[in-house]
Design an enzyme around this catalytic site. Structure first.
Site, PDB file in Angstrom:
ATOM      1  N   HIS A   1       0.590  -1.390  -0.008  1.00  0.00           N
ATOM      2  CA  HIS A   1      -0.077  -0.064   0.139  1.00  0.00           C
ATOM      3  C   HIS A   1       0.844   1.163   0.117  1.00  0.00           C
ATOM      4  O   HIS A   1       0.278   2.335   0.302  1.00  0.00           O
ATOM      5  CB  HIS A   1      -1.123  -0.108   1.187  1.00  0.00           C
ATOM      6  CG  HIS A   1      -2.230  -0.890   0.641  1.00  0.00           C
ATOM      7  ND1 HIS A   1      -2.262  -2.141   0.824  1.00  0.00           N
ATOM      8  CD2 HIS A   1      -3.384  -0.433   0.120  1.00  0.00           C
ATOM      9  CE1 HIS A   1      -3.189  -2.703   0.390  1.00  0.00           C
ATOM     10  NE2 HIS A   1      -4.210  -1.629  -0.059  1.00  0.00           N
TER      11      HIS A   1
ATOM     12  N   TYR B   1      -3.156  -8.657  -6.715  1.00  0.00           N
ATOM     13  CA  TYR B   1      -2.587  -8.650  -5.370  1.00  0.00           C
ATOM     14  C   TYR B   1      -3.707  -8.462  -4.210  1.00  0.00           C
ATOM     15  O   TYR B   1      -3.358  -8.350  -3.116  1.00  0.00           O
ATOM     16  CB  TYR B   1      -1.554  -7.527  -5.237  1.00  0.00           C
ATOM     17  CG  TYR B   1      -0.524  -8.032  -4.595  1.00  0.00           C
ATOM     18  CD1 TYR B   1      -0.288  -8.132  -3.215  1.00  0.00           C
ATOM     19  CD2 TYR B   1       0.780  -7.587  -5.499  1.00  0.00           C
ATOM     20  CE1 TYR B   1       1.070  -8.701  -2.670  1.00  0.00           C
ATOM     21  CE2 TYR B   1       2.073  -8.254  -4.876  1.00  0.00           C
ATOM     22  CZ  TYR B   1       2.148  -8.468  -3.477  1.00  0.00           C
ATOM     23  OH  TYR B   1       3.309  -8.878  -3.084  1.00  0.00           O
TER      24      TYR B   1
END
Length: 604
Positions: A193, A371
């Site tokens: 992230h 992902y």
């Protein structure tokens, strides 16, 4: 008059005809160029193939095809013959040669500079220069194609809720046979992230992570303003607070940094870190705290080595060191675990200095989509002797302080994560996130699973049964999609049959590895002008990078140096698992989700 009418009808029909490139006629990475309304030409330049559809191999290509093993054969060799690999791992020139092959064969599958984005399915300056877009491995399906996947399949894709319920949602937790633990699961979520940052205002085709790689913006902030609010401006350090004698992130009130917390969270529990969504779960805040401690620790080391340096240089050099540590941990611990290889992966940028390699990267939207490993998540989280469900776990930083990092690390090291491939293992608590992944993929007009398999040098599947490795889910998928060549990418990645005793199927690995290794090794610190001791403050800083591991990161920053890794300490715990999700027939209505994640968490 009649002749003119017929001519007009013919012109209208021609104008409304499907784009001739909708059928993806050009093979082996040849590029389709429409010629008029009903013809096309394949550009086979530098593909190694020729002919109308780029299907005839050149002489050298024929030889390569004869000698090259399939991806599954390579995987088998690398995951067997442990004794042979132990010898190879101890012979430096052999290990280096194989590592060079691993890096180059994977990273060369990624176009650099980037080629397409969601709105430009052809080469354009906009697709290259506009960093606010994710790039694309394959161009989007053209708007004028007769079906969502080009020419194959039904006129409309199945309802996303139906796809979820039939093949994706968990009936019963399926543990990962590879022994992946929750230390891995939260590391994956925390690490990715920094570059998976979809722009919530503009849509899933856009990103706010303009660095497109490992920049540690999830630690330091995406903007200079956010970074400055998080910095102490003394000795290069980040702001922190001490609770029960241990270092934790500062509060939102102290930093005035925007974080996403529900209104009921008390001020003292609103920790402020680089990524605004990391207050979502304590597992993310655990890693945020560990990296905060590591940054400030490295600053102390550099301060001792360079008392003459000012705050700015200490901060900037510490950031470069942490970037290096991150890449080394990801390659040698994280990717090593995922691969299941007996060959020992190595982070050594010098291996590529004599290779053709570009030190730049652009994050692809397909990489972001693949992902979404939500099956990793268990139904409950066990910290020491206490069990928390999703509702108790979300936005609850107080758990982190109450238990402390030592208990968190010890507990997550011992708790097994779920298997990602094989179907029916997405927790009901995050079904909204999985549904968003399907709908975002459709909005961005992804091509089919088989087109992506061909793009990454895999043979296309010929049936749904070949995809899933069983009959029941395969029949359900055939009813939903009608044609294996119309199977969507994201659901396919989660229902694909896993490799033997593995967490993933073939497509996830063969697609994901090139994106991952190109992004890691394409980082500026891996380039010849950066990769030297002076970049990292001298030999001491360079040594920190070159000796980094997940265990050393924990030892240096968590009281008691708890033993950790990305897999269970006892591999036998992962042996007795369900190999195929179709064996579970419990009804979804018998299960009740604890909470649905909302807002920005659709990307988590």
């Amino acid at each position: 008059m009649l002749a003119r009418a017929l001519l007009l009808c013919a012109a209208l029909a021609l104008g409304q005809a499907a784009n001739p490139c909708c059928s993806n006629p050009c093979q082996n990475r040849g590029e389709c160029l429409s010629v008029g309304f009903d013809r096309y030409k394949c550009d086979c330049t530098r593909t190694g193939y020729y002919g109308e559809n780029c299907t005839t191999p050149e002489f050298l290509t024929r030889i390569k095809l004869l000698l090259k093993p399939t991806p599954n054969t390579v995987h088998y060799i690398l995951t067997h013959f442990k004794g042979v690999w132990n010898i190879v791992n101890n012979i430096p020139f052999l290990r280096n040669a194989i590592m060079i092959y691993v890096l180059t064969s994977r990273s060369h599958l990624i176009d650099s500079p980037p080629t397409y984005n969601a709105h430009y399915g052809y080469k354009s300056w906009e697709a290259f220069s506009n960093l606010s877009y994710y790039t694309r491995a394959l161009p989007p399906v053209a708007d004028d194609c007769p079906t969502p996947m080009g020419v194959k399949g039904k006129k409309e894709l199945p309802d996303s809720n139906e796809v979820l319920e039939k093949v994706l949602l968990r009936r019963k937790f399926i543990p990962d046979p590879q022994g992946t633990n929750m230390m891995f699961a939260f590391f994956a979520q925390h690490f990715t992230h920094q570059f998976f940052k979809s722009d919530q205002k503009r849509g899933p085709a856009f990103t706010t992570g303009l660095a497109h790689g490992v920049d540690l913006s999830h630690i330091y902030g995406e903007t200079l303003d956010r970074q400055h609010k998080l910095r102490l401006f003394k000795d290069g350090k980040m702001k922190y607070q001490i609770i029960d004698g241990e270092m934790y992130p500062p509060t939102v009130k102290e930093t005035q940094v925007e974080m996403m917390y529900p209104p009921y969270i008390p001020e003292h529990a609103r920790f402020a870190v680089g990524q605004e969504v990391f207050g979502l779960v304590p597992g993310l805040m655990m890693y945020a705290t560990i990296w905060l401690r590591e940054h400030n620790r490295v600053c102390d080391v550099l301060k001792q080595e360079h008392p003459e340096w000012d705050d700015e240089r200490l901060f900037q050099t510490s950031r470069l060191i942490l970037i290096g540590e991150t890449i080394k941990i990801v390659i040698e611990d994280y990717v090593q675990h995922l691969s299941g290889y007996h060959f020992k992966l190595k982070f050594d940028p010098e291996l590529l200095f004599n290779q053709q390699f570009q030190y730049q990267n652009r994050i692809a939207s397909e990489f972001n989509t693949l992902y979404h490993w939500h099956p990793l998540l268990p139904d409950t989280f066990q910290i020491d002797d206490q069990v928390y469900n999703f509702q108790q776990f979300l936005y609850n930083n107080s758990i982190l302080v109450e238990h402390g990092l030592t208990q968190f690390v010890e507990s997550f090291t011992k708790q097994i994560a779920g298997r990602v491939a094989g179907g029916r293992n997405v927790p009901l608590a995050v079904q909204r996130v999985a549904k968003a992944s399907i709908e975002h993929s459709r909005k961005m007009k992804y091509q089919s699973l088989n087109e992506y398999r061909k793009r990454f040098l895999m043979k296309p599947y010929t049936s749904f049964e070949e995809l899933t490795g069983e009959k029941e889910m395969a029949a359900g998928l055939e009813a939903l999609y009608g044609d294996i060549d119309a199977m969507e990418l994201y659901p396919a990645l989660l229902v694909e049959k896993p490799r033997p005793d593995a967490i993933f199927g073939e497509t996830m690995v063969e697609m994901g590895a090139p994106f991952s290794l190109k992004g890691l090794m394409g980082n500026p610190i891996c380039s010849p002008h950066y990769w030297k001791p002076s970049t990292f403050g001298g030999e001491v800083g360079f040594q920190i990078v070159n000796t980094a591991s997940i265990q050393s990161l924990i030892c240096n920053n968590v009281k008691g140096c708890p033993v950790t890794a990305f897999n269970l300490p006892d591999p036998q715990l992962a042996k007795t698992v369900t190999i195929n999700a179709s064996a579970s027939h419990s009804r979804l209505e018998d299960l009740s989700p604890t909470v649905l994640l909302k807002g920005r968490s659709t990307e988590l």
